[in-house]
Motif scaffolding. Structure first.
Motif, PDB file in Angstrom:
ATOM      1  N   THR A   1     -52.235   2.134  33.420  1.00 46.67           N
ATOM      2  CA  THR A   1     -51.222   2.552  34.388  1.00 46.67           C
ATOM      3  C   THR A   1     -49.868   2.721  33.718  1.00 46.67           C
ATOM      4  N   VAL A   2     -49.539   1.800  32.827  1.00 45.39           N
ATOM      5  CA  VAL A   2     -48.288   1.903  32.060  1.00 45.39           C
ATOM      6  C   VAL A   2     -48.280   3.191  31.242  1.00 45.39           C
ATOM      7  N   GLY A   3     -49.386   3.469  30.576  1.00 44.48           N
ATOM      8  CA  GLY A   3     -49.474   4.681  29.767  1.00 44.48           C
ATOM      9  C   GLY A   3     -49.373   5.941  30.599  1.00 44.48           C
ATOM     10  N   ALA A   4     -49.949   5.905  31.808  1.00 39.37           N
ATOM     11  CA  ALA A   4     -49.925   7.079  32.682  1.00 39.37           C
ATOM     12  C   ALA A   4     -48.506   7.479  33.051  1.00 39.37           C
ATOM     13  N   ILE A   5     -47.672   6.513  33.415  1.00 37.10           N
ATOM     14  CA  ILE A   5     -46.303   6.858  33.806  1.00 37.10           C
ATOM     15  C   ILE A   5     -45.417   7.086  32.582  1.00 37.10           C
ATOM     16  N   LEU A   6     -45.804   6.532  31.434  1.00 37.70           N
ATOM     17  CA  LEU A   6     -45.028   6.748  30.212  1.00 37.70           C
ATOM     18  C   LEU A   6     -45.021   8.225  29.813  1.00 37.70           C
ATOM     19  N   VAL A   7     -46.098   8.934  30.142  1.00 40.99           N
ATOM     20  CA  VAL A   7     -46.144  10.378  29.849  1.00 40.99           C
ATOM     21  C   VAL A   7     -44.935  11.077  30.464  1.00 40.99           C
ATOM     22  N   SER A   8     -44.593  10.717  31.695  1.00 41.28           N
ATOM     23  CA  SER A   8     -43.446  11.347  32.362  1.00 41.28           C
ATOM     24  C   SER A   8     -42.146  11.049  31.623  1.00 41.28           C
ATOM     25  N   GLY A   9     -42.048   9.851  31.058  1.00 44.81           N
ATOM     26  CA  GLY A   9     -40.837   9.473  30.339  1.00 44.81           C
ATOM     27  C   GLY A   9     -40.659  10.200  29.032  1.00 44.81           C
ATOM     28  N   MET A  10     -41.742  10.768  28.510  1.00 44.54           N
ATOM     29  CA  MET A  10     -41.669  11.499  27.242  1.00 44.54           C
ATOM     30  C   MET A  10     -41.303  12.964  27.437  1.00 44.54           C
ATOM     31  N   MET A  11     -41.101  13.389  28.690  1.00 43.34           N
ATOM     32  CA  MET A  11     -40.742  14.769  28.989  1.00 43.34           C
ATOM     33  C   MET A  11     -39.257  14.853  29.324  1.00 43.34           C
ATOM     34  N   HIS A  12     -38.515  15.577  28.521  1.00 43.16           N
ATOM     35  CA  HIS A  12     -37.072  15.708  28.772  1.00 43.16           C
ATOM     36  C   HIS A  12     -36.850  16.818  29.793  1.00 43.16           C
ATOM     37  N   THR A  13     -36.572  16.423  31.010  1.00 45.61           N
ATOM     38  CA  THR A  13     -36.347  17.369  32.094  1.00 45.61           C
ATOM     39  C   THR A  13     -34.854  17.476  32.373  1.00 45.61           C
ATOM     40  N   ASP A  14     -34.484  18.441  33.224  1.00 51.01           N
ATOM     41  CA  ASP A  14     -33.088  18.537  33.650  1.00 51.01           C
ATOM     42  C   ASP A  14     -32.684  17.233  34.339  1.00 51.01           C
ATOM     43  N   PHE A  15     -31.462  16.813  34.083  1.00 51.91           N
ATOM     44  CA  PHE A  15     -30.884  15.623  34.715  1.00 51.91           C
ATOM     45  C   PHE A  15     -31.580  14.323  34.302  1.00 51.91           C
ATOM     46  N   THR A  16     -32.199  14.331  33.130  1.00 59.17           N
ATOM     47  CA  THR A  16     -32.746  13.087  32.581  1.00 59.17           C
ATOM     48  C   THR A  16     -31.607  12.110  32.314  1.00 59.17           C
ATOM     49  N   ILE A  17     -31.786  10.871  32.686  1.00 55.83           N
ATOM     50  CA  ILE A  17     -30.784   9.827  32.412  1.00 55.83           C
ATOM     51  C   ILE A  17     -31.391   8.876  31.385  1.00 55.83           C
ATOM     52  N   ALA A  18     -31.166   9.188  30.119  1.00 55.58           N
ATOM     53  CA  ALA A  18     -31.801   8.440  29.031  1.00 55.58           C
ATOM     54  C   ALA A  18     -31.499   6.935  29.055  1.00 55.58           C
ATOM     55  N   PRO A  19     -30.239   6.499  29.298  1.00 52.68           N
ATOM     56  CA  PRO A  19     -29.979   5.051  29.328  1.00 52.68           C
ATOM     57  C   PRO A  19     -30.822   4.306  30.353  1.00 52.68           C
ATOM     58  N   VAL A  20     -31.067   4.931  31.502  1.00 58.61           N
ATOM     59  CA  VAL A  20     -31.896   4.292  32.529  1.00 58.61           C
ATOM     60  C   VAL A  20     -33.329   4.167  32.031  1.00 58.61           C
ATOM     61  N   GLN A  21     -33.816   5.207  31.353  1.00 62.09           N
ATOM     62  CA  GLN A  21     -35.158   5.132  30.784  1.00 62.09           C
ATOM     63  C   GLN A  21     -35.264   3.992  29.781  1.00 62.09           C
ATOM     64  N   PHE A  22     -34.231   3.811  28.957  1.00 59.06           N
ATOM     65  CA  PHE A  22     -34.266   2.732  27.967  1.00 59.06           C
ATOM     66  C   PHE A  22     -34.273   1.367  28.638  1.00 59.06           C
ATOM     67  N   VAL A  23     -33.616   1.248  29.780  1.00 55.17           N
ATOM     68  CA  VAL A  23     -33.665  -0.007  30.534  1.00 55.17           C
ATOM     69  C   VAL A  23     -35.104  -0.291  30.969  1.00 55.17           C
ATOM     70  N   SER A  24     -35.781   0.751  31.449  1.00 55.74           N
ATOM     71  CA  SER A  24     -37.168   0.557  31.881  1.00 55.74           C
ATOM     72  C   SER A  24     -38.043   0.140  30.711  1.00 55.74           C
ATOM     73  N   TYR A  25     -37.857   0.771  29.539  1.00 60.74           N
ATOM     74  CA  TYR A  25     -38.647   0.407  28.367  1.00 60.74           C
ATOM     75  C   TYR A  25     -38.335  -1.024  27.922  1.00 60.74           C
ATOM     76  N   GLY A  26     -37.086  -1.442  28.145  1.00 68.85           N
ATOM     77  CA  GLY A  26     -36.723  -2.823  27.818  1.00 68.85           C
ATOM     78  C   GLY A  26     -37.522  -3.818  28.635  1.00 68.85           C
ATOM     79  N   PHE A  27     -37.717  -3.527  29.920  1.00 68.20           N
ATOM     80  CA  PHE A  27     -38.542  -4.399  30.768  1.00 68.20           C
ATOM     81  C   PHE A  27     -39.981  -4.453  30.252  1.00 68.20           C
ATOM     82  N   LEU A  28     -40.502  -3.299  29.845  1.00 72.82           N
ATOM     83  CA  LEU A  28     -41.881  -3.269  29.338  1.00 72.82           C
ATOM     84  C   LEU A  28     -42.002  -4.090  28.061  1.00 72.82           C
ATOM     85  N   ILE A  29     -41.042  -3.946  27.167  1.00 75.56           N
ATOM     86  CA  ILE A  29     -41.070  -4.711  25.915  1.00 75.56           C
ATOM     87  C   ILE A  29     -40.987  -6.210  26.200  1.00 75.56           C
ATOM     88  N   LEU A  30     -40.176  -6.598  27.176  1.00 72.98           N
ATOM     89  CA  LEU A  30     -40.115  -8.013  27.566  1.00 72.98           C
ATOM     90  C   LEU A  30     -41.476  -8.496  28.065  1.00 72.98           C
TER      91      LEU A  30
END
Length: 244
Positions: A84-113
């Protein structure tokens, strides 16, 4: 510990899901459209499919995960949770319009924790080599950072080839990351120095960097690519010595 890990994964999921949805909504409201050209059509379709699959997996195949949020005695299905983690990670690897990279890094920080907590939990069981667990977790974290985000680059004469190669690279490396994350969550993360994900990264990251080298050097991927390679080589030397 299972409860803490589950909350970290839920935070990762919720933050990344929210960021991805806001990107799609703002793209629609801006009038630019989601499918104005081949690149944007492909990345937005990938994001939508990723989110749909992730929601289906989280709601339909992770019953014990939801219970573990409030019942410490319940162990989630860590194999399914990793998928499930891998499934949604695919979306995070796509740079779309209005991507907010710092917010994505916060989410990855939770996963790493969550990954760290699971490693600590397994290490505390006394059935695994602590150094190898920690070393493998470090390698996996570096590997995850070496996954290239799929960016648009229309200034290249071979931009179609570049977009195809970076998309294939991102998808394959997300698959490799999910494979190793599954091992971590299942308590099998003592040796994540797997040849197949490493070789895919070794070859395809170079291809992505080389195809855009004359325009832009992706310093972030280059740095973590180098660190991943060095860590993998060091581990292949050290691990056999630890088993003697």
């Amino acid at each position: 510990m299972n409860t803490a890990i589950s909350w970290m994964v839920l935070a990762y999921y919720a933050v990344l899901f929210t960021e991805r949805v806001q990107s799609l909504i703002r793209s629609l409201l801006s009038g630019q459209g989601l499918f104005r050209d081949g690149f944007h059509a492909s990345v937005n379709v990938a994001v939508i499919l990723s989110l749909v699959v992730a929601v289906m997996l989280l709601c339909g195949w992770n019953r014990d995960f939801w219970r573990s949020l409030f019942q410490p005695s319940v162990t989630p299905d860590y194999a399914m949770l990793a998928i499930t983690v891998g499934a949604i990670l695919v979306s995070g690897m796509m740079h779309t319009d209005f991507t907010i990279a710092p917010v994505q890094f916060v989410s990855y920080g939770f996963l790493i924790l969550g990954m760290i907590l699971r490693t600590v939990q397994v290490a505390g069981s006394g059935h695994a080599h602590v150094f190898m667990l920690v070393f493998s977790l470090i390698y996996l974290t570096l590997f995850s950072m070496a996954i290239p985000v799929v960016y648009e680059e229309f200034s290249l004469g071979h931009h179609v080839l570049f977009h195809v190669v970076e998309s294939v690279t991102a998808l394959l490396l997300v698959g490799g990351f999910t494979w190793m994350l599954r091992m971590v969550f299942l308590g099998q993360g003592e040796n994540l120095l797997l040849w197949i994900p490493f070789l895919i990264m070794l070859v395809l990251d170079v291809a992505v960097l080389a195809l855009r080298w004359t325009k832009t050097v992706n310093t972030f991927v280059l740095i973590f690519y180098g660190l991943s390679v060095l860590t993998f080589i060091a581990g292949k030397i050290i691990f056999p010595l630890l088993r003697k």
